[in-house]
Every structure is written in C-alpha cells, then in structure tokens.
Design a protein around this motif. Structure first.
Motif, short mmCIF file in Angstrom:
data_model
loop_
_atom_site.label_atom_id
_atom_site.label_comp_id
_atom_site.label_asym_id
_atom_site.label_seq_id
_atom_site.Cartn_x
_atom_site.Cartn_y
_atom_site.Cartn_z
N ASN A 58 0.82 -1.22 0.00
CA ASN A 58 0.00 0.00 0.00
C ASN A 58 0.85 1.26 0.00
OD1 ASN A 58 -2.74 -0.81 -0.22
ND2 ASN A 58 -2.63 -1.61 1.86
N LEU A 59 2.02 1.21 0.63
CA LEU A 59 2.93 2.36 0.56
C LEU A 59 3.32 2.63 -0.88
CD1 LEU A 59 4.67 4.54 1.90
CD2 LEU A 59 6.47 2.82 2.17
N ALA A 60 3.66 1.60 -1.62
CA ALA A 60 4.05 1.76 -3.03
C ALA A 60 2.91 2.34 -3.86
CB ALA A 60 4.50 0.42 -3.61
N LEU A 61 1.67 1.98 -3.54
CA LEU A 61 0.52 2.49 -4.30
C LEU A 61 0.30 4.00 -4.10
CD1 LEU A 61 -2.07 -0.39 -3.75
CD2 LEU A 61 -0.78 0.15 -5.85
N CYS A 62 0.87 4.58 -3.08
CA CYS A 62 0.74 6.03 -2.84
C CYS A 62 1.57 6.83 -3.84
CB CYS A 62 1.19 6.38 -1.42
SG CYS A 62 0.15 5.72 -0.11
N VAL A 86 11.18 4.65 -5.48
CA VAL A 86 10.40 4.27 -4.30
C VAL A 86 10.56 2.77 -4.03
CG1 VAL A 86 8.06 4.09 -3.38
CG2 VAL A 86 8.81 6.19 -4.49
N GLN A 87 10.62 1.96 -5.07
CA GLN A 87 10.81 0.51 -4.87
C GLN A 87 12.15 0.23 -4.18
OE1 GLN A 87 8.62 -1.88 -5.07
NE2 GLN A 87 7.12 -0.38 -5.74
N ASN A 88 13.20 0.95 -4.55
CA ASN A 88 14.50 0.75 -3.92
C ASN A 88 14.49 1.20 -2.46
OD1 ASN A 88 15.58 -0.34 -6.22
ND2 ASN A 88 16.74 1.47 -6.80
N ILE A 89 13.84 2.32 -2.18
CA ILE A 89 13.81 2.79 -0.79
C ILE A 89 12.96 1.86 0.07
CG2 ILE A 89 11.89 4.45 -0.85
CD1 ILE A 89 15.26 5.08 0.81
N ILE A 90 11.93 1.27 -0.49
CA ILE A 90 11.13 0.29 0.25
C ILE A 90 11.98 -0.93 0.62
CG2 ILE A 90 9.23 -1.38 0.02
CD1 ILE A 90 7.59 0.86 -1.30
N GLU A 91 12.87 -1.34 -0.28
CA GLU A 91 13.77 -2.46 0.04
C GLU A 91 14.69 -2.08 1.22
OE1 GLU A 91 13.51 -5.56 -1.09
OE2 GLU A 91 11.75 -4.79 -2.17
N VAL A 92 15.14 -0.86 1.27
CA VAL A 92 15.95 -0.39 2.40
C VAL A 92 15.11 -0.42 3.67
CG1 VAL A 92 17.15 1.61 3.39
CG2 VAL A 92 17.48 1.02 0.97
N PHE A 93 13.87 0.05 3.59
CA PHE A 93 12.98 0.04 4.75
C PHE A 93 12.75 -1.38 5.27
CE2 PHE A 93 10.63 4.10 3.16
CZ PHE A 93 11.64 4.89 3.67
N LYS A 94 12.58 -2.32 4.35
CA LYS A 94 12.35 -3.72 4.74
C LYS A 94 13.53 -4.25 5.57
CE LYS A 94 9.40 -5.20 0.90
NZ LYS A 94 9.35 -6.07 -0.30
N LYS A 95 14.75 -3.94 5.12
CA LYS A 95 15.95 -4.39 5.85
C LYS A 95 16.03 -3.73 7.21
CE LYS A 95 18.51 -5.62 1.75
NZ LYS A 95 19.54 -5.24 0.81
N GLN A 96 15.70 -2.44 7.29
CA GLN A 96 15.69 -1.76 8.58
C GLN A 96 14.63 -2.36 9.50
OE1 GLN A 96 15.12 2.37 7.61
NE2 GLN A 96 17.32 2.80 7.62
N ARG A 97 13.49 -2.69 8.94
CA ARG A 97 12.38 -3.21 9.73
C ARG A 97 12.74 -4.52 10.40
NH1 ARG A 97 7.14 -1.65 10.22
NH2 ARG A 97 8.20 0.29 9.76
N GLU A 98 13.62 -5.31 9.79
CA GLU A 98 14.06 -6.57 10.39
C GLU A 98 14.75 -6.33 11.73
OE1 GLU A 98 16.52 -8.45 7.47
OE2 GLU A 98 14.86 -8.75 6.08
N LEU A 99 15.24 -5.12 11.96
CA LEU A 99 15.96 -4.78 13.19
C LEU A 99 15.06 -4.14 14.25
CD1 LEU A 99 19.08 -3.23 11.42
CD2 LEU A 99 18.82 -5.58 12.28
#
Length: 171
Positions: A58-62, A86-99
């Motif tokens: 849903n973030l990507a759909l914005c 935005v797709q690349n930054i979401i991948e960064v967010f996903k890795k941060q979210r694991e922490l």
C-alpha cells in the motif's frame, strides 16, 4: 553674500540627504492556498501509516511509478543519482524493519498541502516516530518531509530530512 551661500549649502545638504521614494506595483495574478485536510493530506497520512506498519504494497501504491525519494540530501538537476526509486527505498525500509521489534509508533504529526498559483501542489509533514530495536534499544526521531503531487493524486517525490543517530543504533 555669505548668508546666501550658507542657505544654498544647507538646502543642498537637505536635498542630498533625502531618500527618494520609489513606487513599485506588485502584480498578483492569483493566489495559492494551504490546507490541512482533504485527499492530498490523507494520502500523506496514509503513506506514513503504511510505512509505520510495514505495509509495503500500500505504501508503493501512494507513489507514481517514476517517483523518487531523496533522504537527507540536497537534490539538484545536475546530479540525478542522489534520488532513489520508491521501490529501492522500500527495500531499504524492509531491511531496517528486520531490526525493529514490532511496528513504528507515530506520535504527534502535522500535515499541510500548499497549492501554488499555477496549480502545482506540495505537501509538508512533521512526523514524530518512535520504535524499539530487537536489542531492546529505544529510538525516536522527528522527520520533516516534503512531497510533490501529480494530477492523478499520486506522490511524485518524497524528500525527508531527519537526524539519523537513532537509526544508526539499529545495527
């Protein structure tokens, strides 16, 4: 004669020290507007809620397909490499979210959308966020964000500015 010369000097001095009044006309074709409600404000709010909850789809759909994100950088027309898709930054967010343990908590938030006289729209938000890392370390930050909107009601850019000290502590 001395009195005449003295009068002339005093008059000349007074005239020389007087500032000239310059008249200018300001032309305003139309005015812009600012709002804190409406669909554009809701779009910004939703994007932060999706981010905080890790709802990447849903973030990507914005965002528009060509949208760029510029985190803590000063973008320029001559250097287009500082922006990430935005797709690349979401991948960064996903890795941060694991922490991070659980979701990010959103605290106080301020949102506004400015519509310029030419119809272009820019959004601004101030967002307070907090979290706890999986190591049990709390983190907190305030993010200032600037957004662009397209005619389809999508975000065209995201330009957040924030202090990274608590993000760095996630590692």
């Amino acid at each position: 004669m001395k009195k005449l010369v003295l009068c002339f000097l005093v008059s000349a001095s007074m005239i020389a020290c007087t500032t000239k009044e310059t008249k200018t006309e300001a032309k305003t074709e139309t005015t812009g507007s600012i709002t804190t409600t409406g669909p554009d404000v809701d779009l910004m709010k939703n994007s932060f809620t999706y981010f905080a909850n890790g709802d990447w789809a849903n973030l990507a759909l914005c965002y528009a397909d060509s949208a760029k994100s510029f985190h803590n950088v000063w973008a320029s027309k001559s250097d287009t490499t500082v922006g990430m898709s935005v797709q690349n930054i979401i991948e960064v967010f996903k890795k941060q979210r694991e922490l991070i343990d659980g979701n990010i908590e959103l605290g106080r938030n301020i949102y506004e959308v400015v519509t310029m006289p030419d119809g272009n729209k820019y959004g601004h938000s101030w967002n307070e966020m907090s979290w706890t890392s999986k190591k049990g370390v709390p983190g907190k930050m305030v993010v200032f964000n600037s957004f662009g909107f397209n005619k389809d009601g999508k975000l065209t850019f995201n330009w957040p500015i924030y202090d990274t000290k608590d993000v760095v502590n996630l590692k």
